[in-house]
Design a protein around this motif. Structure first.
Motif, mmCIF file in Angstrom:
data_model
loop_
_atom_site.group_PDB
_atom_site.id
_atom_site.type_symbol
_atom_site.label_atom_id
_atom_site.label_comp_id
_atom_site.label_asym_id
_atom_site.label_seq_id
_atom_site.Cartn_x
_atom_site.Cartn_y
_atom_site.Cartn_z
ATOM 1 N N GLN A 155 0.828 -1.199 0.000
ATOM 2 C CA GLN A 155 0.000 0.000 0.000
ATOM 3 C C GLN A 155 0.865 1.253 0.000
ATOM 4 O O GLN A 155 0.626 2.202 -0.756
ATOM 5 C CB GLN A 155 -0.926 0.015 1.216
ATOM 6 N N GLN A 156 1.867 1.266 0.875
ATOM 7 C CA GLN A 156 2.747 2.422 0.970
ATOM 8 C C GLN A 156 3.536 2.630 -0.316
ATOM 9 O O GLN A 156 3.757 3.756 -0.751
ATOM 10 C CB GLN A 156 3.696 2.246 2.159
ATOM 11 N N PHE A 157 3.945 1.538 -0.938
ATOM 12 C CA PHE A 157 4.645 1.627 -2.214
ATOM 13 C C PHE A 157 3.728 2.229 -3.270
ATOM 14 O O PHE A 157 4.119 3.117 -4.031
ATOM 15 C CB PHE A 157 5.107 0.229 -2.645
ATOM 16 N N MET A 158 2.490 1.748 -3.310
ATOM 17 C CA MET A 158 1.523 2.207 -4.298
ATOM 18 C C MET A 158 1.197 3.689 -4.129
ATOM 19 O O MET A 158 0.994 4.419 -5.107
ATOM 20 C CB MET A 158 0.245 1.369 -4.180
ATOM 21 N N GLU A 159 1.155 4.137 -2.866
ATOM 22 C CA GLU A 159 0.837 5.536 -2.575
ATOM 23 C C GLU A 159 2.054 6.442 -2.673
ATOM 24 O O GLU A 159 1.943 7.665 -2.524
ATOM 25 C CB GLU A 159 0.229 5.640 -1.172
ATOM 26 N N GLY A 160 3.237 5.855 -2.920
ATOM 27 C CA GLY A 160 4.451 6.640 -3.038
ATOM 28 C C GLY A 160 5.059 7.045 -1.718
ATOM 29 O O GLY A 160 5.978 7.869 -1.674
#
Length: 334
Positions: A155-160
């Motif tokens: 999730q954190q990766f996807m949200e940058g």
């Protein structure tokens, strides 16, 4: 044989491989095929562009000699689902704590951006690997905006918020295996083939989401740990790390952090995904690997430094973890 690459997109990857190692490429509207040189192995990589931001790759190869692929990928589709149907592979991605080791029947979900890595393929075993790569927009559409279905790190990766690489491995379910085999044995050609493979990619992703939901449900059923309990479990981990050669017993470890045996066992599995001494064994192996690379100590000295009384048992444990004995690992890294 070692091949080093630095590529910005998959088209560069294909052309760079062709240039560096006498690979050949043939392309059609739907299917792009890269054939390995016969002196290296018998096999190929097929690439299918299913829709913008969604691609499927099939790799089939039987390597005659050791093949190491060094890569630097930039601006590629960051998310990938991979499935090892046959063969073995191992690799290292900068930023990941653990090496990657894959064998037949395993799958992986990864998020990697602007990363460097090394992949080594097994010799003498047929490698059959299928992967589905997608960009962030496609993944978001597949999830219908519900990114909370993904593990927190993804999730954190996807949200940058955190672009560190992350990989989650699991074993393929029976339904996933069947869908992967159907994709590998697609009976169609041309546009029909692209549509069929796109439907299979979506079907496989559906099974992946179902497996994620099942794992999340199992996690939610685990006993609740208070923040103080988690802190004590981390303290227990530090005690183990600081006492590699003479670790305390489980009862002593629990007493030293003011927990009972049962809560310590459950807590270690919840926090670290393994038992207390499973964690100790992992740490011993990674510490041993670091010592091997420095070449400051002999293998016998390293085995003692990480808590093994016998070089034989240390070598067996190291080979089980990394696929090669410590002497071979040291020789291959210099």
């Amino acid at each position: 044989m070692k091949v080093s690459l630095s590529v910005r997109n998959i088209d560069e990857l294909f052309s760079e491989l062709c240039h560096k190692a006498d690979f050949s490429i043939s392309s059609e509207r739907v299917e792009h095929v890269l054939t390995y040189p016969s002196c290296l192995c018998k096999g190929w990589i097929k690439r299918y562009v299913l829709r913008p931001g969604l691609e499927l790759f099939v790799q089939v190869a039987l390597f005659h000699e050791r093949f190491i692929l060094e890569t630097e990928f930039r601006s590629l589709a960051p998310f990938s689902l991979g499935f090892f149907v046959s063969g073995d592979s191992r690799g290292i991605v900068k930023g990941l704590r653990e090496d990657l080791n894959f064998s037949s029947g395993q799958s992986s979900f990864s998020a990697v951006s602007d990363a460097t890595g090394v992949v080594e393929y097994c010799v003498g075993k047929p490698v059959i690997f299928l992967s589905i790569s997608m960009d962030t927009e496609v993944l978001y559409k597949f999830l219908d905006g519900h990114i909370g279905l993904l593990p927190r790190q993804f999730q954190q990766f996807m949200e940058g918020k955190d672009r560190a690489p992350c990989v989650q491995t699991s074993w393929m379910t029976a339904t996933t295996k069947m869908a992967v085999q159907q994709a590998l044995n697609c009976p169609y050609q041309g546009l029909t083939k692209r549509l069929y493979l796109e439907s299979k990619a979506i079907e496989i992703f559906t099974y992946f989401l179902d497996q994620l939901s099942s794992d999340l449900e199992k996690t939610s059923q685990k006993p609740f740990l208070k923040p103080a309990d988690i802190e004590r479990i981390h303290q227990a981990k530090e005690i183990l790390v600081d006492n590699l050669t003479h670790p305390p017993s489980l009862a002593s470890l629990a007493k030293s952090v003011d927990l009972n045996d049962h809560k310590l066992k459950i807590g270690f599995r919840q926090v670290f995904g393994t038992t207390a001494f499973g964690y100790l064994r992992e740490h011993r192996m990674y510490h041993a690997r670091e010592l091997l690379v420095t070449r400051a100590l002999s293998v016998v000295e390293i085995s003692r430094a990480v808590g093994y009384a016998s070089e034989t048992s240390f070598s067996a444990a190291f080979k089980e973890k990394f696929g090669v004995p410590p002497t071979v690992y040291r020789a291959s890294n210099f």
